[in-house]
Motif scaffolding. Structure first.
Motif: not given
Length: 276
Positions: A178, A192, A250, A275-276
């Motif tokens: 990540h 990111w 992201v 994170r999405q």
């Protein structure tokens, strides 16, 4: 910076048009970036797709009542053009005050315009919030390498010379990180992402791969080219029987971009991460 991107709306003040305007879409040829990697349209060593997800999709019913939905777009990796992301957002916003008879009419409009911009047929799915909510979030497959202890000092350019493998051992494995970060080549804004790899080939040294991924941290390039660079560097090192590399980025401006590159036909689903 990609020469065509200089003329795009990225990094410039833009008027937000709320009625249907397909001319807002700004295609950027892939050829220049392929050339940087020693590739042409006829010599691509991968198959693939770029999944785009739009979380700010809305239009009007004939009654004037608005609809909100989530758009999923799949752009072939071999298409002549990528679509510049801000122009994509501006185009999607131009649907906001535009009436459509049905979801099918929205999808048909999106397929027509996006395929024309990309230069290849683009897949489109317009999904309800309930459908996407029911899918939840997912985890990347395989081993996470982020807790490995590595020393890193160079963040300006990708460092393929950091990569190591054991050529005497041929294995099949999946791993992910990540810690991928790069920068937009036009605005300098951070991008990111999480990256996943599945391969069968010479055993990749995990710590060296993590150090290599972190060396992208100040690198300026589009999402698609970062993934293609990772794919090519691993292909040269591992001489794999099979290799798949993909990244889940992201979102920015209501859009996330998720490039998949593989020696095989891409069968992975477009599944969101935390994170999405």
């Amino acid at each position: 910076m990609h020469p065509a991107a200089e003329h795009s709306p990225l990094g410039k003040s833009s008027e937000y048009i709320s009625t249907y305007t397909p001319s807002l879409l700004f295609p950027i040829p892939r050829a220049a970036k392929w050339a940087e990697l020693g590739l042409t349209a006829d010599t691509l060593p991968y198959k693939g797709v770029d999944f785009w997800n739009c979380f700010e999709l809305s239009w009007l019913l004939p009654s004037g009542k608005p609809v909100v939905a989530i758009g999923e777009f799949s752009i072939p990796a071999e298409s002549p053009n990528i679509i510049e992301s801000k122009s994509f957002k501006l185009y999607l916003n131009s649907l906001n005050q535009t009436p459509f008879e049905s979801v099918q009419a929205v999808e048909a409009c999106l397929i027509k315009d996006l395929s024309a911009a990309a230069g290849k047929p683009v897949g489109v799915r317009v999904r309800t919030l309930a459908e996407v909510e029911a899918e939840g979030v997912h985890a990347l497959p395989g081993v996470c390498i982020d807790e490995l202890d590595v020393n890193i000092s160079n963040y300006e350019q990708p460092q393929p010379q950091l990569l190591r493998c054991d050529a005497e051992r041929v294995i099949e494995e999946s791993l992910h990180s990540h810690l991928l970060k790069s920068n937009c080549p036009v605005t300098g804004q951070p991008d990111w992402g999480s990256v996943a790899v599945h391969y069968r080939g010479a055993a990749l040294d995990h710590a060296s791969f993590l150090a290599y991924l972190v060396s992208f941290r100040q690198h300026a390039d589009f999402h698609e080219q970062c993934v293609e660079r990772i794919f090519l560097d691993l292909q040269r090192l591992l001489e794999p029987q099979s290799l798949t590399v993909y990244a889940r980025y992201v979102r920015r401006g209501g859009l996330d971009i998720n490039p998949y590159r593989s020696t095989e036909v891409v069968t992975e689903q477009n599944l969101r991460l935390v994170r999405q």
